[in-house]
Design an enzyme around this catalytic site. Structure first.
Site, mmCIF file in Angstrom:
data_model
loop_
_atom_site.group_PDB
_atom_site.id
_atom_site.type_symbol
_atom_site.label_atom_id
_atom_site.label_comp_id
_atom_site.label_asym_id
_atom_site.label_seq_id
_atom_site.Cartn_x
_atom_site.Cartn_y
_atom_site.Cartn_z
ATOM 1 C CB SER A 47 -0.896 0.003 1.226
ATOM 2 O OG SER A 47 -0.096 -0.036 2.390
ATOM 3 N N GLY A 48 2.036 1.177 0.630
ATOM 4 C CA GLY A 48 2.961 2.300 0.553
ATOM 5 C C GLY A 48 3.102 3.090 1.832
ATOM 6 N N GLY A 49 2.244 2.821 2.806
ATOM 7 C CA GLY A 49 2.301 3.561 4.066
ATOM 8 C C GLY A 49 3.676 3.472 4.706
ATOM 9 C CG PHE A 50 7.382 0.286 5.512
ATOM 10 C CD1 PHE A 50 7.684 0.283 6.860
ATOM 11 C CD2 PHE A 50 8.389 0.008 4.605
ATOM 12 C CE1 PHE A 50 8.971 0.001 7.304
ATOM 13 C CE2 PHE A 50 9.677 -0.279 5.034
ATOM 14 C CZ PHE A 50 9.959 -0.276 6.384
ATOM 15 C CG ASP A 103 -0.080 -1.467 7.299
ATOM 16 O OD1 ASP A 103 0.238 -0.687 6.374
ATOM 17 O OD2 ASP A 103 0.718 -2.278 7.784
ATOM 18 N N GLY A 109 5.162 -4.810 10.574
ATOM 19 C CA GLY A 109 5.717 -4.160 11.760
ATOM 20 C C GLY A 109 6.750 -4.983 12.503
ATOM 21 C CB CYS A 138 26.022 -20.491 -7.687
ATOM 22 S SG CYS A 138 24.894 -19.196 -8.193
ATOM 23 C CD GLN A 164 1.548 -3.091 11.382
ATOM 24 O OE1 GLN A 164 2.405 -3.210 12.247
ATOM 25 N NE2 GLN A 164 1.862 -2.994 10.093
ATOM 26 C CB CYS A 180 23.767 -16.917 -10.652
ATOM 27 S SG CYS A 180 25.317 -16.133 -10.199
#
Ligand SMILES: [Zn+2]
Length: 403
Positions: A91-94, A144, A216, A305, A189, A307
């Site tokens: 959502s981007g609140g963080f 949130d 959180g 690996c 939270q 890669c």
């Protein structure tokens, strides 16, 4: 209500680990961060080459630049950034809380300053849902209210109340306007307060989200408190839904979380450490490639690996790029570390029907040695530092790894 897009297809015999068929892929999976629809030093084509199956972008930041309308007009985020895997949007609140852009928060939403124009913006749960629907990610997250660590009880109570109220508003709006079969996850939270975690988890469970995130945590709290909060939260959210522990990033922590019943992860950790010249291996633990011992080491970072970096370059060459401060080395080491995380998740999946325990034990010595390093570097208590040194030496001896 979207039709079922996931089901449990295997369970671990000894732990709570499980495998979900989740849309087109399997859990557990790790999502590299593509906050602004790109990785830092890596793009969608790189991610395809290193088998990345899912990523997470930030809806709010994308709504500011280039805007949700532009992404919608270009056919949604998958087409916009040419990534065919699963895309989650946060959502981007963080980000807003952690940056200097944050102006305030009340029951209505979050107020912040647009970093591109300076304009004041109010983001409400309804607006945030519409942004994520316009961007057309596969999985949207509720808006949130996340307190930073440490937070007073009063602040945690306020955050839980607001997170629940906003989750109700998000769900109502999303149910009404979701015509793209997007999933919406609730976020629990409550900080490291077990009673608040329980209240938040129980309430969000009644809203019947198809999946749940634990938010959180992994923001600087002691690790034992983080595990405790995780366990309490898991106890009160429906077991048969996918669980996402936001922001957790160290290899050992991921495996331990999987054993507790977590399915989905995202973190900056593998790329952030790569930008500081640290790489993960299955054969030799964590390597700091700037160290002199790699100056003439003709081996790849990890012999096991496949890669593109390990297939083409030696530790000595990468050490040289670090020494001459060549910026491209940040990209190369990021690609290796992200590939390592994809392999880590594959190994976890392969082990689950029998038990994930034995892979957890492989990563335990490296993890403890790293925790001891942090104490040695940061503690001002000489007794504690001495104890950490001894502990580190013991684990180094036990595991046969170099200090
Ligand atoms: Zn590699």
């Amino acid at each position: 209500m979207s039709r079922m897009q996931f089901e449990i297809i295997a369970r671990d015999k000894k732990t709570k680990a499980r495998i979900f068929k989740f849309k087109t892929i399997k859990t557990p999976f790790f999502m590299p961060v593509a906050t602004k629809a790109t990785g830092k030093f890596y793009d969608s084509n790189d991610m395809k080459k290193i088998k990345v199956k899912a990523i997470i972008a930030n809806a709010l930041l994308l709504s500011l630049e280039p805007s949700a309308a532009v992404i919608k007009s270009l056919g949604g985020i998958h087409r916009f950034m040419n990534f065919k895997g699963i895309i989650f949007t946060d959502s981007g609140g963080f980000q807003m809380y952690s940056e200097h852009l944050f102006l305030g928060i009340n029951e209505n939403g979050i107020r912040f300053r647009n970093p591109f124009t300076g304009q004041r913006i109010l983001c409400t749960p309804e607006k945030d849902m519409q942004i994520q629907l316009d961007i057309a990610s596969d999985v949207a997250m509720c808006l949130d209210d996340m307190p930073l660590y440490p937070a007073k009880k009063e602040r945690l109570i306020q955050s839980v109340k607001r997170t629940i109220a906003w989750a109700i508003r998000c769900k109502r709006y999303h149910d009404k306007h979701n015509n793209i079969n997007q999933l919406l996850f609730g976020i629990v939270q409550g900080g490291t307060d077990n009673s608040l975690r329980k209240i938040c988890a129980k309430k969000l469970s009644t809203l019947k989200f198809p999946g749940y995130a634990i938010g959180g945590l992994a923001i600087g709290e002691p690790e034992n408190l983080m595990w405790q909060a995780t366990k309490v939260t898991l106890k009160y959210i429906p077991e048969k839904t996918p669980k996402y522990l936001m922001g957790l990033g160290k290899p050992y922590q991921l495996l331990k979380a999987i054993s507790l019943g977590i399915d989905i992860f995202d973190s900056r950790y593998p790329t952030k450490t790569a930008r500081h010249n640290q790489v993960f291996t299955f054969s030799d633990g964590t390597l700091k490639l700037q160290r002199k011992i790699y100056k003439d080491d003709k081996n790849p970072i990890d012999k096991t690996c496949n890669c593109p970096v390990c297939q083409n370059y030696s530790r000595a060459y990468l050490h040289h790029l670090i020494k001459i401060k060549e910026p491209n080395v940040k990209r190369l080491l990021s690609l290796h570390n992200l590939y390592f995380y994809q392999r880590l998740m594959e190994k976890a999946q392969e082990s689950i029907p029998e038990s994930i325990d034995h892979i957890i034990n492989i990563f335990l010595p490296s993890h403890i040695m790293q925790v001891m390093d942090t104490i040695i570097e940061n503690s001002k208590d000489p007794h504690l530092v001495e104890k950490a040194r001894l502990n580190k030496m013991t684990w180094s001896y036990k595991s046969g790894r170099k200090i």
